[in-house]
Design an enzyme around this catalytic site. Structure first.
Site, short mmCIF file in Angstrom:
data_model
loop_
_atom_site.label_atom_id
_atom_site.label_comp_id
_atom_site.label_asym_id
_atom_site.label_seq_id
_atom_site.Cartn_x
_atom_site.Cartn_y
_atom_site.Cartn_z
N GLY A 153 13.86 20.25 -0.60
CA GLY A 153 13.70 19.56 0.64
C GLY A 153 14.22 18.00 1.56
N LYS A 189 12.23 13.18 5.37
CA LYS A 189 11.23 12.32 5.30
C LYS A 189 10.86 11.29 4.37
CE LYS A 189 11.61 7.02 6.34
NZ LYS A 189 12.83 6.52 6.11
N THR A 203 2.36 -4.80 0.35
CA THR A 203 3.37 -6.21 -0.40
C THR A 203 3.97 -6.33 0.67
OG1 THR A 203 4.48 -4.76 -1.86
CG2 THR A 203 2.01 -5.72 -2.71
N GLN A 204 4.68 -6.13 1.30
CA GLN A 204 5.55 -6.25 1.66
C GLN A 204 5.74 -7.71 3.00
OE1 GLN A 204 7.49 -2.95 4.01
NE2 GLN A 204 9.52 -4.16 4.24
N SER A 238 10.77 13.69 1.38
CA SER A 238 10.84 13.74 -0.22
C SER A 238 11.78 12.28 -0.47
CB SER A 238 11.90 14.75 -0.06
OG SER A 238 11.24 15.68 0.58
N THR A 240 7.55 -8.96 13.00
CA THR A 240 7.80 -6.98 11.86
C THR A 240 8.04 -5.28 12.93
OG1 THR A 240 5.60 -7.14 11.30
CG2 THR A 240 6.82 -8.16 9.99
N CYS A 241 7.85 -5.04 12.15
CA CYS A 241 8.03 -3.35 12.75
C CYS A 241 6.94 -3.34 13.31
CB CYS A 241 7.88 -2.01 11.99
SG CYS A 241 7.43 -1.74 10.61
N ARG A 254 4.69 -6.22 13.96
CA ARG A 254 4.23 -7.02 14.56
C ARG A 254 4.77 -8.27 14.71
NH1 ARG A 254 -0.98 -8.89 11.74
NH2 ARG A 254 -0.80 -7.82 10.77
#
Length: 444
Positions: A189, A192, A115-116, A194, A49-50, A52
């Site tokens: 705005g 990110k 949860t992801q 927003s 994952t991003c 790990r």
């Protein structure tokens, strides 16, 4: 069968290292095939994952298995083994199982209880199945980890309370407005934060999104993501007249939403309430706006208070989650222990049966012509002797199988009786210092 994990995450390695040791969906099949090609690796799965990368493997040799994984990571990434070891952690058997259960439950994530990760664990398992890199032990481990992750969330509610700024804003909106179905939001705005807040709002039922930003092009780009509408910055008060929710997060150094202008907006709304959230630092919305009739205004500090409270609740839920994990871990270890000793018990019984048959044949040949009754008595006695001799070691081995010492005693038994156990290799123990290795006489 031993289970290992070698991994790195946001706590052990910076992003520039994590990205070198990550695996894309396209590269996963080749990576699993390469890892499985190491003779010592019986089965493997990769969770990437991003935050790990973790390599799970089933092996017969702990040290050789760990070395194989480090070698694989080095060859795959081009990073030296010594450098990889500086940023990675490794666990074996009991600790590996607990670690994966905690990962699936969200207890090892950057955001506690997120949860992801459960879906990512499931995806890692499904890819290992698809690419035929796993084995029975890893299959059962990952299936149980997914079950644990679901159970923790169901029984503790660890994922129910918002712990991000963007989602806390949505939670507050839902608390004050009830259902968000059919509601409209004005987003001031186009950064990110927003985007994240708008995404959460739409996911929770908001049907109309209007984006206003000083850069109209950026407003258009964000609005298109939600099939919304972009308006120029000088039109935001007009759009505010119809909005149910206002989310503001610009990079301005001063307030962009004035109390005087909002007062005029509220006059035109004729008493219809509006919910406003100011996520910006410095603040976008003048504090006096919150004093206007019909306006509910929250700023970043209000959101952080909500998050702090929710985090405290998640930490409390984590205590219960750890209890669930220990309970599930105990059950899995019992299953795993029995998987390891059952082949050894079968091999031991086979060993005893072979001796019994050989000696019975010899004895009966010597006795010559005896009655069928006597033959049955002798065979029954032989069976009884073997069963009684093996009963204690078999019973003891079964009891040790349910402990962390199960593998040790199983290996000792394999070595003592020189048992040939399929898929398990008894380790030849070196002689103590000063004692010569015994020389066995050759048969015949």
């Amino acid at each position: 069968m031993l289970i290992l994990v070698v991994g790195l995450n946001h706590r052990t390695a910076p992003v520039e290292v994590r990205e070198k040791l990550s695996f894309s969906a396209k590269s996963l099949q080749g990576a699993l095939a390469q890892l499985k090609s190491y003779p010592v690796i019986e089965g493997c799965a990769i969770l990437s994952t991003c935050n790990r990368t973790e390599i799970y493997a089933a092996t017969l040799e702990m040290d050789d298995g760990l070395n194989a994984i480090w070698d694989f990571l080095s060859r795959w990434s081009g990073v030296g083994i010594s450098e990889i070891k500086n940023f990675t952690y490794s666990h074996t058997l009991y600790d590996t199982i607990r670690h994966l259960f905690r990962v699936a439950a969200g207890l090892d994530s950057m955001i506690l209880g997120e949860t992801q990760i459960l879906g990512q664990v499931r995806e890692a398992y499904q890819r290992a199945i698809e690419y035929e890199s796993t084995n029975r032990v890893l299959n059962t481990l990952f299936q149980q980890a997914i079950t644990v992750g679901k159970r923790v969330r169901t029984e503790t509610g660890i994922d129910r309370n918002a712990v991000s700024i963007s989602y806390a804003a949505v939670e507050l909106a839902r608390q004050h407005l009830g259902s968000l179905d059919g509601r409209s939001v004005l987003v001031i705005g186009a950064g990110k934060m927003s985007e994240l807040t708008a995404r959460h709002l739409v996911a929770n039922g908001v049907s109309s999104v209007i984006v206003s930003n000083r850069s109209f092009e950026r407003a258009v780009a964000l609005a298109e993501q939600f099939r919304g509408r972009a308006v120029r910055f000088d039109e935001l008060y007009r759009c505010m007249e119809a909005a149910d929710i206002v989310i503001s997060c610009t990079a301005a150094s001063h307030c962009v939403v004035k109390a005087e202008e909002v007062s005029r907006v509220m006059d035109k709304r004729r008493g219809r309430a509006i919910f406003m959230v100011d996520i910006a630092v410095p603040r976008d919305i003048e504090a006096e706006v919150g004093n206007l009739a019909g306006v509910t205004l929250f700023d970043i500090d209000d959101l952080k208070n909500v998050i702090d409270q929710n985090l405290a609740e998640r930490k409390q839920a984590a205590v219960k989650a750890e209890e669930i994990i220990e309970e599930e871990l105990d059950g899995f270890m019992k299953w795993l222990g029995m998987q390891f000793v059952v082949p050894t018990i079968s091999a031991l019984k086979k060993w005893g049966d072979e001796i019994k048959q050989k000696e019975l044949c010899r004895a009966l040949n010597r006795l010559g012509n005896i009655s069928e009754h006597d033959r049955k008595v002798i065979c029954s006695m032989a069976n009884s002797i073997v069963n009684q001799i093996l009963h204690v070691p078999v019973a003891q081995l079964k009891s040790y199988a349910l402990t962390t010492e199960g593998h040790l005693y199983t290996e000792i038994l394999q070595n003592l009786f020189n048992l040939d156990v399929p898929g398990q290799k008894p380790k030849k123990q070196p002689a103590p210092a000063g004692i010569k290795e015994p020389v066995l006489a050759k048969k015949g």
